[in-house]
Design a protein around this motif. Structure first.
Motif, PDB file in Angstrom:
ATOM      1  N   GLY A  72       6.244   3.878   5.328  1.00  0.00           N
ATOM      2  CA  GLY A  72       5.389   2.762   5.741  1.00  0.00           C
ATOM      3  C   GLY A  72       6.089   1.841   6.725  1.00  0.00           C
ATOM      4  O   GLY A  72       6.884   2.273   7.566  1.00  0.00           O
ATOM      5  N   ASP A  73       5.791   0.537   6.616  1.00  0.00           N
ATOM      6  CA  ASP A  73       6.341  -0.430   7.568  1.00  0.00           C
ATOM      7  C   ASP A  73       7.869  -0.463   7.550  1.00  0.00           C
ATOM      8  O   ASP A  73       8.483  -0.915   8.513  1.00  0.00           O
ATOM      9  N   ALA A  74       8.485  -0.012   6.499  1.00  0.00           N
ATOM     10  CA  ALA A  74       9.950   0.053   6.471  1.00  0.00           C
ATOM     11  C   ALA A  74      10.453   1.044   7.518  1.00  0.00           C
ATOM     12  O   ALA A  74      11.576   0.932   8.010  1.00  0.00           O
ATOM     13  N   PRO A  99       0.810  -1.226   0.000  1.00  0.00           N
ATOM     14  CA  PRO A  99       0.000   0.000   0.000  1.00  0.00           C
ATOM     15  C   PRO A  99       0.845   1.279   0.000  1.00  0.00           C
ATOM     16  O   PRO A  99       0.491   2.251  -0.673  1.00  0.00           O
ATOM     17  N   SER A 100       1.970   1.267   0.721  1.00  0.00           N
ATOM     18  CA  SER A 100       2.796   2.487   0.784  1.00  0.00           C
ATOM     19  C   SER A 100       3.432   2.778  -0.571  1.00  0.00           C
ATOM     20  O   SER A 100       3.370   3.907  -1.073  1.00  0.00           O
ATOM     21  N   GLY A 101       4.067   1.763  -1.167  1.00  0.00           N
ATOM     22  CA  GLY A 101       4.753   1.966  -2.442  1.00  0.00           C
ATOM     23  C   GLY A 101       3.781   2.321  -3.556  1.00  0.00           C
ATOM     24  O   GLY A 101       4.066   3.184  -4.395  1.00  0.00           O
ATOM     25  N   SER A 159     -10.316  -5.395   2.194  1.00  0.00           N
ATOM     26  CA  SER A 159      -9.144  -6.271   2.298  1.00  0.00           C
ATOM     27  C   SER A 159      -7.941  -5.611   1.630  1.00  0.00           C
ATOM     28  O   SER A 159      -8.084  -4.946   0.607  1.00  0.00           O
ATOM     29  N   GLN A 160      -6.775  -5.845   2.214  1.00  0.00           N
ATOM     30  CA  GLN A 160      -5.576  -5.192   1.678  1.00  0.00           C
ATOM     31  C   GLN A 160      -5.312  -5.600   0.231  1.00  0.00           C
ATOM     32  O   GLN A 160      -4.806  -4.801  -0.558  1.00  0.00           O
ATOM     33  N   ASP A 161      -5.658  -6.837  -0.129  1.00  0.00           N
ATOM     34  CA  ASP A 161      -5.429  -7.226  -1.532  1.00  0.00           C
ATOM     35  C   ASP A 161      -6.318  -6.411  -2.469  1.00  0.00           C
ATOM     36  O   ASP A 161      -5.914  -6.073  -3.588  1.00  0.00           O
ATOM     37  N   GLY A 191      -1.533   0.801  10.966  1.00  0.00           N
ATOM     38  CA  GLY A 191      -0.284   0.570  10.232  1.00  0.00           C
ATOM     39  C   GLY A 191      -0.337   0.966   8.772  1.00  0.00           C
ATOM     40  O   GLY A 191       0.413   1.836   8.319  1.00  0.00           O
ATOM     41  N   MET A 192      -1.214   0.334   8.010  1.00  0.00           N
ATOM     42  CA  MET A 192      -1.293   0.625   6.578  1.00  0.00           C
ATOM     43  C   MET A 192      -1.675   2.088   6.349  1.00  0.00           C
ATOM     44  O   MET A 192      -1.138   2.764   5.468  1.00  0.00           O
ATOM     45  N   ASN A 193      -2.610   2.564   7.163  1.00  0.00           N
ATOM     46  CA  ASN A 193      -3.084   3.941   7.010  1.00  0.00           C
ATOM     47  C   ASN A 193      -1.954   4.944   7.230  1.00  0.00           C
ATOM     48  O   ASN A 193      -1.878   5.970   6.560  1.00  0.00           O
ATOM     49  N   THR A 194      -1.068   4.629   8.167  1.00  0.00           N
ATOM     50  CA  THR A 194       0.058   5.532   8.427  1.00  0.00           C
ATOM     51  C   THR A 194       1.031   5.523   7.250  1.00  0.00           C
ATOM     52  O   THR A 194       1.564   6.569   6.857  1.00  0.00           O
ATOM     53  N   ILE A 222       9.390  -1.419  -8.201  1.00  0.00           N
ATOM     54  CA  ILE A 222       9.718  -2.844  -8.318  1.00  0.00           C
ATOM     55  C   ILE A 222       9.201  -3.592  -7.087  1.00  0.00           C
ATOM     56  O   ILE A 222       9.021  -3.001  -6.020  1.00  0.00           O
ATOM     57  N   ASP A 223       8.956  -4.885  -7.257  1.00  0.00           N
ATOM     58  CA  ASP A 223       8.574  -5.716  -6.109  1.00  0.00           C
ATOM     59  C   ASP A 223       9.142  -7.108  -6.324  1.00  0.00           C
ATOM     60  O   ASP A 223       9.105  -7.639  -7.435  1.00  0.00           O
ATOM     61  N   ARG A 224       9.636  -7.691  -5.230  1.00  0.00           N
ATOM     62  CA  ARG A 224      10.269  -9.009  -5.370  1.00  0.00           C
ATOM     63  C   ARG A 224       9.244 -10.109  -5.608  1.00  0.00           C
ATOM     64  O   ARG A 224       9.569 -11.162  -6.156  1.00  0.00           O
TER      65      ARG A 224
END
Ligand SMILES: Cc1cc2nc3c(=O)[nH]c(=O)nc-3n(C[C@H](O)[C@H](O)[C@H](O)COP(=O)(O)OP(=O)(O)OC[C@H]3O[C@@H](n4cnc5c(N)ncnc54)[C@H](O)[C@@H]3O)c2cc1C
Length: 560
Positions: free
Chosen positions: A295-297, A15-17, A110-112, A308-311, A34-36
């Protein structure tokens, strides 16, 4: 700028990226992401989208897709064993000036689905997530970064960029490569979670929390009949926590429900289950030269409060417009330092508050157990009986009260502000007339520009015509970067910049009385300047200071 493959490289398409890449693209910055992971995630994870995130989604032009898929959660219920329950009715509490929003409930999605909607919008903006690419290392070049990336087939390549943004989650490789620590600890308890079907007598749609002597269980409504996200803490055994990802069983969930819910409930079936440990950690620096963390990083905390996601979304929304102004040569590099100054205190505060809340709702100490079983029912119902506390609590939870009071971008002139929002605060929402039709103040603030709001005041001074000339001058000076409106209770002239406030509700929500006042609103809808009385020269000087790379176009401008 040196020759680069892309001005900005976003690492991580959570969500952040996805928010950051969307925002950069919307602001006209070329970006790669990019995403792994070879494919998007398909699990629900973050479920609650806070009203402030919905406001951001409106600005990002994804709100219709979001509202079409998710569901409203109109109330939060805290239910204790002794029949003492408290219900927070959200639309009632999201009406005071600082809380007022178009989105008067929490929202579950849902996050997805959130990620799918953001990815679709990003593709519409011409940016595709490059999947199967893992960022492995970073090196600083002269005025650029070199990011090492490994493809799924094992081959490696280097991407040169001016800025690299680590949106790669709690185990961020970007953070590690930049040498930024992640300070904090891991909670001893485990958590188990299920997206489940519940058979009980409580209505669908709401959010329920059940603090009990044994611990904590919550049920968050999900879209669908009798569908709830249930989760609670599990005491770690004498050997310490179990294997982090061993699947929790149906029996574990039913036992937790029986033990902690003060009403009969059956877990009919689980659709997705997870067991995990929780961490409370924050990076002391969100920026290291040309590297940013989002974000979570940058911060992880307990799920108490669903923040969390909202922040992370707000981190991205805060950083994007600043990067865009710097990348486009409109503002200087120091603007980027305000990201740390503004967002780091938010992350730190969140860590402290969710940690305290979490200690009470799930702690196993004698004090925490006693608090939950005996004191909390009395205290919570008594404290939350006070409307002002309920209002503050819900506004904070909804992230509508996130503010940057110590931001280096804040400035003000004049005094006597009383109840007016201050520089650093979110620009308040209000009902107004736009082109004679009912509309909302935020409609004027959307887009990529700064906005100057010139409130004419309620003193009947009849200065609309003069303020419209000021608005014209600002619009003419910075046609692509700043727009301006006059908020008038009178409506004496017909002018494209004039916005009607016939019942003075916008003036009231901005705490304004007779005197005219100006507010400068940033592209992320936070106030950066307020001034009274309104002075054209001062306002133009403010804008010139904020946008030094833009040549003002007004012939008679003091900066021409
Ligand atoms: C069960 C659960 C429930 C939650 N509920 C809520 C809630 O209700 N509300 C809320 O606000 N938050 C909630 N959260 C927290 C929320 O899920 C996270 O805060 C959110 O996912 C963070 O988003 P992000 O984009 O910062 O990071 P992530 O979602 O972790 O995304 C990081 C991305 O980076 C990619 N990546 C990682 N390393 C690399 C690399 N080296 N190279 C390239 N790509 C990489 C990953 O594949 C991933 O796609 C919940 C979390 C969990 C686990």
């Amino acid at each position: 700028m040196v020759n680069v493959d892309t001005p900005v490289l976003v690492v991580g398409a959570g969500p952040s990226g996805l928010t950051l890449a969307n925002e950069l693209a919307r602001h006209g910055v070329t970006v790669r992401i990019i995403d792994r992971a070879p494919a998007p995630a398909t699990t629900s994870r973050a479920l609650v989208v806070q009203p402030r995130s919905l406001e951001i989604f409106e600005d990002m032009e994804v709100i219709d897709d979001v509202l079409a898929v998710g569901g409203k959660a109109p109330g939060i219920n805290v239910m204790f064993a002794n029949d003492k329950s408290v219900r927070l009715e959200l639309d009632d509490l999201l009406n005071d000036p600082a809380n007022y929003t178009t989105y008067q409930s929490l929202f579950t999605l849902s996050q997805d689905d959130t990620e799918r909607i953001l990815t679709k919008k990003l593709e519409e903006r011409g940016v595709r997530v490059e999947r199967g690419l893992t960022m492995t290392d970073l090196a600083a070049g002269e005025g650029h970064m070199i990011v090492s990336v490994r493809a799924a087939d094992g081959t490696t390549r280097a991407i040169r960029c001016a800025w690299v943004i680590g949106c790669d989650g709690a185990h961020s490789a970007v953070r590690e490569a930049a040498g930024i620590p992640f300070e904090g600890t891991t909670y001893p308890d485990e958590f188990i979670m299920a997206d489940a079907e519940l058979d009980w007598d409580l209505p669908d749609g709401d959010i329920y929390a059940f603090p009990s002597r044994a611990g904590f269980i919550a049920a968050f409504a999900m879209p669908g009949e009798h569908r709830f996200r249930i989760f609670g803490n599990v005491k770690a055994g004498p050997e310490g926590p179990g294997p982090e990802y061993s699947e929790p069983t149906h029996e574990e969930f039913q036992a937790m429900v029986d033990e902690r819910m003060p009403l009969p409930a059956t877990v009919v079936r689980e659709h997705w289950v997870s067991r995990y440990r929780l961490h409370r950690r924050v990076a002391p620096r969100y920026r290291e030269g040309r590297v940013f963390l989002v974000g979570d990083a940058a911060h992880v905390h307990s799920p108490a409060g669903a923040q969390g996601m909202n922040t992370g979304i707000q981190d991205a929304y805060n950083l994007a417009w600043k990067l865009a102004l710097v990348a486009n040569g409109i503002a200087g590099e120091p603007l980027l330092d305000s990201y740390q100054a503004e967002r780091h205190p938010v992350g730190k505060r969140l860590l402290t508050t969710t940690d305290r809340l979490f200690a009470v709702i799930s702690g196993q100490s004698a004090t925490a157990t006693f608090l939950r079983a005996h004191l909390a029912p009395q205290i919570v119902s008594r404290v939350l009986a006070r409307h002002s506390i309920r209002t503050w609590l819900v506004g904070t939870l909804a992230q509508l009260r996130v503010a940057y009071p110590a931001s280096p971008l804040n400035h003000e002139d004049g005094s006597g502000w009383k109840a007016a929002p201050a520089p650093g605060d979110r620009a308040r929402q209000a009902d107004v007339l736009i082109d004679g039709e009912p509309g909302r103040l935020h409609d004027l603030l959307h887009g990529t520009r700064h906005t100057v709001l010139l409130f004419a005041g309620t003193g009947g001074a009849r200065q609309e015509a003069e303020l419209c000339r000021v608005a014209d001058r600002i619009r003419h000076a910075y046609p692509d970067l700043v727009t301006a409106y006059v908020i008038s209770t009178e409506r004496l002239t017909d002018h494209p910049a004039l916005v009607g406030d016939p019942d003075r509700s916008a003036h009231d929500r901005y705490g304004l009385g007779r005197a005219a006042a100006a507010f400068v609103i940033r592209p992320d809808l936070h106030i950066c300047y307020r001034g009274t009385p309104i002075d054209t020269g001062t306002l133009l000087a403010e804008l010139a200071r904020r946008l030094p790379g833009a040549a003002p176009k007004a012939v008679d401008s003091p900066f021409a």
